[in-house]
Design a protein around this motif. Sequence first.
Motif, PDB file in Angstrom:
ATOM      1  N   LYS A 189      -6.536   1.974  -3.286  1.00 42.22           N
ATOM      2  CA  LYS A 189      -6.239   1.394  -2.022  1.00 42.22           C
ATOM      3  C   LYS A 189      -6.551   2.348  -0.923  1.00 42.22           C
ATOM      4  CE  LYS A 189      -4.973  -1.461   0.913  1.00 42.22           C
ATOM      5  NZ  LYS A 189      -4.259  -2.525   1.168  1.00 42.22           N
ATOM      6  N   GLY A 193     -11.306   1.607  19.786  1.00 38.85           N
ATOM      7  CA  GLY A 193     -10.459   2.323  18.550  1.00 38.85           C
ATOM      8  C   GLY A 193     -10.245   1.499  17.309  1.00 38.85           C
ATOM      9  N   VAL A 194      -9.428   2.267  16.477  1.00 38.70           N
ATOM     10  CA  VAL A 194      -8.928   1.299  15.322  1.00 38.70           C
ATOM     11  C   VAL A 194      -7.626   0.664  15.253  1.00 38.70           C
ATOM     12  CG1 VAL A 194      -8.811   1.509  12.885  1.00 38.70           C
ATOM     13  CG2 VAL A 194     -10.673   2.544  14.039  1.00 38.70           C
ATOM     14  N   GLU A 207     -10.030   3.065  -0.213  1.00 35.86           N
ATOM     15  CA  GLU A 207     -11.130   1.597   0.416  1.00 35.86           C
ATOM     16  C   GLU A 207     -10.742   1.801   1.900  1.00 35.86           C
ATOM     17  OE1 GLU A 207      -9.677  -0.887  -3.258  1.00 35.86           O
ATOM     18  OE2 GLU A 207      -9.120  -1.786  -1.413  1.00 35.86           O
ATOM     19  N   VAL A 216      -6.117  -7.997   1.141  1.00 33.33           N
ATOM     20  CA  VAL A 216      -6.406  -9.151   1.819  1.00 33.33           C
ATOM     21  C   VAL A 216      -6.668  -8.939   3.345  1.00 33.33           C
ATOM     22  CG1 VAL A 216      -5.375 -11.072   0.651  1.00 33.33           C
ATOM     23  CG2 VAL A 216      -3.923  -9.782   2.326  1.00 33.33           C
ATOM     24  N   TYR A 265      -5.734  -6.602  18.032  1.00 29.25           N
ATOM     25  CA  TYR A 265      -6.303  -5.462  17.418  1.00 29.25           C
ATOM     26  C   TYR A 265      -7.695  -5.756  16.707  1.00 29.25           C
ATOM     27  CZ  TYR A 265      -5.803  -6.091  12.187  1.00 29.25           C
ATOM     28  OH  TYR A 265      -5.852  -6.390  10.875  1.00 29.25           O
ATOM     29  N   LYS A 266      -8.297  -7.088  16.833  1.00 32.06           N
ATOM     30  CA  LYS A 266      -9.436  -7.397  16.315  1.00 32.06           C
ATOM     31  C   LYS A 266      -9.960  -8.848  16.845  1.00 32.06           C
ATOM     32  CE  LYS A 266      -8.869  -8.420  11.695  1.00 32.06           C
ATOM     33  NZ  LYS A 266      -9.440  -8.358  10.256  1.00 32.06           N
ATOM     34  N   THR A 319       0.861  -1.168  -0.074  1.00 32.84           N
ATOM     35  CA  THR A 319       0.102   0.010  -0.028  1.00 32.84           C
ATOM     36  C   THR A 319       0.877   1.218   0.011  1.00 32.84           C
ATOM     37  OG1 THR A 319      -1.343  -1.191   1.261  1.00 32.84           O
ATOM     38  CG2 THR A 319      -1.989   1.118   1.318  1.00 32.84           C
ATOM     39  N   ILE A 362     -16.118   3.592  10.446  1.00 34.74           N
ATOM     40  CA  ILE A 362     -15.707   3.121  12.083  1.00 34.74           C
ATOM     41  C   ILE A 362     -16.017   4.559  12.952  1.00 34.74           C
ATOM     42  CG2 ILE A 362     -14.297   2.217  13.393  1.00 34.74           C
ATOM     43  CD1 ILE A 362     -13.441   0.437  11.205  1.00 34.74           C
ATOM     44  N   LEU A 391     -21.468   0.926  11.133  1.00 39.28           N
ATOM     45  CA  LEU A 391     -20.510  -0.267  11.572  1.00 39.28           C
ATOM     46  C   LEU A 391     -20.687  -0.234  13.173  1.00 39.28           C
ATOM     47  CD1 LEU A 391     -17.494   0.177   9.316  1.00 39.28           C
ATOM     48  CD2 LEU A 391     -19.395  -1.451   8.937  1.00 39.28           C
ATOM     49  N   PRO A 417      -6.271  -9.790   7.342  1.00 41.39           N
ATOM     50  CA  PRO A 417      -5.797 -10.663   8.185  1.00 41.39           C
ATOM     51  C   PRO A 417      -6.651 -11.912   8.690  1.00 41.39           C
ATOM     52  CG  PRO A 417      -4.936  -8.611   8.368  1.00 41.39           C
ATOM     53  CD  PRO A 417      -6.152  -8.563   7.436  1.00 41.39           C
ATOM     54  N   CYS A 447      -3.025  -0.973   8.838  1.00 40.70           N
ATOM     55  CA  CYS A 447      -3.497  -0.583   7.483  1.00 40.70           C
ATOM     56  C   CYS A 447      -4.587   0.671   7.636  1.00 40.70           C
ATOM     57  CB  CYS A 447      -4.340  -1.554   6.663  1.00 40.70           C
ATOM     58  SG  CYS A 447      -3.258  -3.111   6.685  1.00 40.70           S
ATOM     59  N   ILE A 448      -5.819   0.259   8.512  1.00 42.48           N
ATOM     60  CA  ILE A 448      -6.972   1.303   8.391  1.00 42.48           C
ATOM     61  C   ILE A 448      -6.396   2.410   9.218  1.00 42.48           C
ATOM     62  CG2 ILE A 448      -9.218   1.687   9.295  1.00 42.48           C
ATOM     63  CD1 ILE A 448      -9.895  -0.953   7.895  1.00 42.48           C
ATOM     64  N   PRO A 470     -19.205   0.388  16.970  1.00 41.32           N
ATOM     65  CA  PRO A 470     -17.924   0.995  17.776  1.00 41.32           C
ATOM     66  C   PRO A 470     -17.122  -0.047  18.172  1.00 41.32           C
ATOM     67  CG  PRO A 470     -20.174   1.129  18.802  1.00 41.32           C
ATOM     68  CD  PRO A 470     -20.413   0.290  17.595  1.00 41.32           C
ATOM     69  N   GLY A 471     -15.999   0.542  18.974  1.00 45.04           N
ATOM     70  CA  GLY A 471     -14.989  -0.434  19.465  1.00 45.04           C
ATOM     71  C   GLY A 471     -14.158   0.565  20.174  1.00 45.04           C
ATOM     72  N   ARG A 495     -13.536   2.821   5.093  1.00 47.47           N
ATOM     73  CA  ARG A 495     -13.679   1.928   6.355  1.00 47.47           C
ATOM     74  C   ARG A 495     -13.426   2.883   7.510  1.00 47.47           C
ATOM     75  NH1 ARG A 495     -15.733  -2.916   7.521  1.00 47.47           N
ATOM     76  NH2 ARG A 495     -14.698  -4.183   8.997  1.00 47.47           N
TER      77      ARG A 495
END
Length: 402
Positions: A206, A255-256, A209, A155, A316-317, A122, A217, A250, A157, A260-261, A252-253, A213
Amino acid sequence: MPSGFDKKVCVLGLGYIGLPTAAVLASRGYAVHGVDVNEDAVATINAGSAHIVEPDLDILVRAAVQTGKLTANLAPVESDVFMICVPTPLDGRRPDITYVEKATKGMAPYLREGNLVILESTSPPGTTERIAEIIEAETGLRPPAYALAHAPERVLPGRILREVVENDRIVGGIDESSTRACEEFYSTFVSGTLHCTNARTAETAKLVENAFRDVNIAFANELSLVSERLDLDVWELIRLANRHPRVNILSPGPGVGGHCIAVDPWFLVHAAPEESNLIRAARQVNEGKPAWVVDRIARRADRFKNPTIACLGLAYKPDIDDLRESPSVEIVTKLMEQGIGELRVVEPNIKSHKAFPLSSLDDALTDADIVVFLVAHRQFQRIPPNRLAEKTIIDTCGVLRS
Ligand code: SAJ
């Protein structure tokens, strides 16, 4: 250049993108020469294992190494195709493409007329053109003497091996013949549709995209702040709003996270600072969320005398072992630094952590006065309700709602 699977492919960078790509190409019959600067990674791969955790990757790497189709090395060799899959991190809030530049310089002595060079990392707009400049300075070659294109990886993860093959891909050449050469190569192992364009549009697509997101978020994260202010349940609010046929908010969480994002939107902001206010604001909302969560925890902890706080999840997720840029790690670190409560940190997907001692889920739940859900791992979704009775619960990621 040899046709089809007779080609030799040199993959530069054997990380989360390069290694799965190398293994998939080897499984299709290509002779793959992987290159990495990390000697341990090279040794691990040559011993038939993967140095990163990704479902089924170990099996594919072992088979590729055993059949002699994949070798890992510290230096490139002459090849038909060169794929650049190195990291493009942030330096502060500016893109750092030095790994791409170094990989290009390292590869240039092995490049011959008729070869194909692909940038998968990226990258900020203009990076493929920068590669062309470096190659011309090092070798005197310029397209169409060789082909050069950007085909950004896409892709997810946790699903990499499937998505490397099945996702649609954008293929953007530095010129028309480069686009065609790259398209022909991907058509040998990608079942998704190949969308052709130029290199700059591919680079920017890219980034767009991931920024899309991030912005979405951020909207959900902002709603969690608004809901707290209005004393509303954000999960119910979003569930109800999403019953509208054209609304799809989407989750909440805390944080992100990920590399990538949380990173790529800054590449766009850097490229067009005056025009990207929304993208910048979204980044700031998401970056501010961990501190907001720490503040909520601190307020609850104030009601106790030195409470024990179970912090559930560091990744992270959900359901992965990847801790890069994880907001949960940031939250636990801040709680520790500020001396808030006695912490029990649980992360079922890793064995140990360099900064925090890990507890079992069972011990943490037994000891805890406050339970903070930081990641919706499947183990946490299965906690019987009676284990949470009489505890103070802070659910940042909707575990109890899934
Ligand atoms: N997250 C939320 N709420 C949501 C969805 C995600 O808070 O509703 C958080 C996650 O918990 C995580 C972060 O966002 O911390 C990012 O997770 P993700 O699953 O959205 O994405 P990544 O970073 O794992 O992978 C992304 C993907 N991009 C898109 O979906 C547009 C992937 O396809 C890219 O290939 C990858 O970035 C990359 O390498 O660029």
